[in-house]
Design a protein around this motif. Structure first.
Motif, PDB file in Angstrom:
ATOM      1  N   ASN A  17       0.838  -1.282   0.006  1.00 44.80           N
ATOM      2  CA  ASN A  17      -0.119   0.065  -0.087  1.00 44.80           C
ATOM      3  C   ASN A  17       0.809   1.311   0.043  1.00 44.80           C
ATOM      4  O   ASN A  17       0.533   2.264   0.825  1.00 44.80           O
ATOM      5  N   GLY A  18       1.847   1.210  -0.594  1.00 50.81           N
ATOM      6  CA  GLY A  18       2.646   2.451  -0.774  1.00 50.81           C
ATOM      7  C   GLY A  18       3.736   2.581   0.375  1.00 50.81           C
ATOM      8  O   GLY A  18       4.469   3.563   0.421  1.00 50.81           O
ATOM      9  N   GLU A  19       3.658   1.687   1.140  1.00 47.27           N
ATOM     10  CA  GLU A  19       4.583   1.855   2.522  1.00 47.27           C
ATOM     11  C   GLU A  19       5.690   0.939   2.462  1.00 47.27           C
ATOM     12  O   GLU A  19       5.504  -0.380   2.104  1.00 47.27           O
ATOM     13  N   HIS A  20       6.623   1.287   2.910  1.00 49.86           N
ATOM     14  CA  HIS A  20       7.917   0.352   3.172  1.00 49.86           C
ATOM     15  C   HIS A  20       7.610  -0.587   4.360  1.00 49.86           C
ATOM     16  O   HIS A  20       7.427   0.120   5.440  1.00 49.86           O
ATOM     17  N   VAL A  21       7.614  -1.907   3.860  1.00 46.15           N
ATOM     18  CA  VAL A  21       7.306  -2.821   5.120  1.00 46.15           C
ATOM     19  C   VAL A  21       8.511  -3.921   5.416  1.00 46.15           C
ATOM     20  O   VAL A  21       8.202  -4.626   6.534  1.00 46.15           O
ATOM     21  N   GLY A  22       9.505  -3.595   4.724  1.00 47.76           N
ATOM     22  CA  GLY A  22      10.545  -4.333   4.909  1.00 47.76           C
ATOM     23  C   GLY A  22      11.511  -4.413   3.805  1.00 47.76           C
ATOM     24  O   GLY A  22      11.611  -3.581   3.014  1.00 47.76           O
TER      25      GLY A  22
END
Length: 182
Positions: free
Chosen positions: A73-78
């Motif tokens: 969703n457009g966010e860096h999660v890893g």
């Protein structure tokens, strides 16, 4: 009702995100050690890192390295760092981390599946993880289909440490080697 698979993508690491990538990676590894050993463990005291900046930078800067942000969703999660030898059909998973606040949501498994789709030419994947990282061991074996093929310890060192060096070896150096045949 089936659990919905998270929609993630792999985005090549941008130079202006490199510093944050390193910090996020260190936080994820430090968090894992804190869960396993507690806040007062020597490996997790303020100022020390479970994974050093140098280790992360060597992985990112490796000759055959590919570095990606895991995005949801457009966010860096890893993030993930691979070492790819297309000629030999071999890939090494140098680093894979999911931000702690995104754990247990299927993101790591979805990211690994994206890596496999990105590199269908790779026939053998390998990675390592510390012996104490139970979450990682579960993840690689039970979620991703890797097999444990070797255990590095004071009696059987990894390739970077000569076997005759035992005096500086500690349980902290113990690692499992994983392999996945495609």
């Amino acid at each position: 009702m089936c659990e919905k698979k998270p929609e993630i993508s792999l985005a090549p690491l941008q130079e202006d995100d490199r510093e944050q990538f390193i910090k996020d990676n260190q936080w994820a590894f430090r968090y894992g050690a804190q869960i396993e050993f507690g806040m007062r463990d020597d490996r997790t005291e303020e100022g020390s890192e479970v994974i050093s900046r140098g280790t992360i930078e060597r992985s990112i800067d490796g000759e055959d390295a590919e570095t990606y942000r895991i995005v949801q969703n457009g966010e860096h999660v890893g993030g993930v760092v691979l070492s790819i030898d297309k000629k030999a059909g071999k890939g090494e998973l140098e680093l894979l981390f999911v931000n702690p606040e995104s754990h247990s949501k299927g993101i790591g498994k979805a990211a690994w599946q994206a890596v496999e789709r990105l590199h269908p030419e790779i026939r053998i994947w390998e990675t390592i993880t510390p012996y104490f990282e139970k979450r990682n061991i579960h993840f690689y074996v039970n979620s991703c289909g890797f097999q444990i093929v070797e255990f590095w310890n004071k009696y059987h060192h990894g390739p970077a440490i000569p076997e005759e060096i035992n005096e500086d070896w500690s349980e902290d150096d113990e690692m499992f080697v994983f392999r996945k045949m495609m």
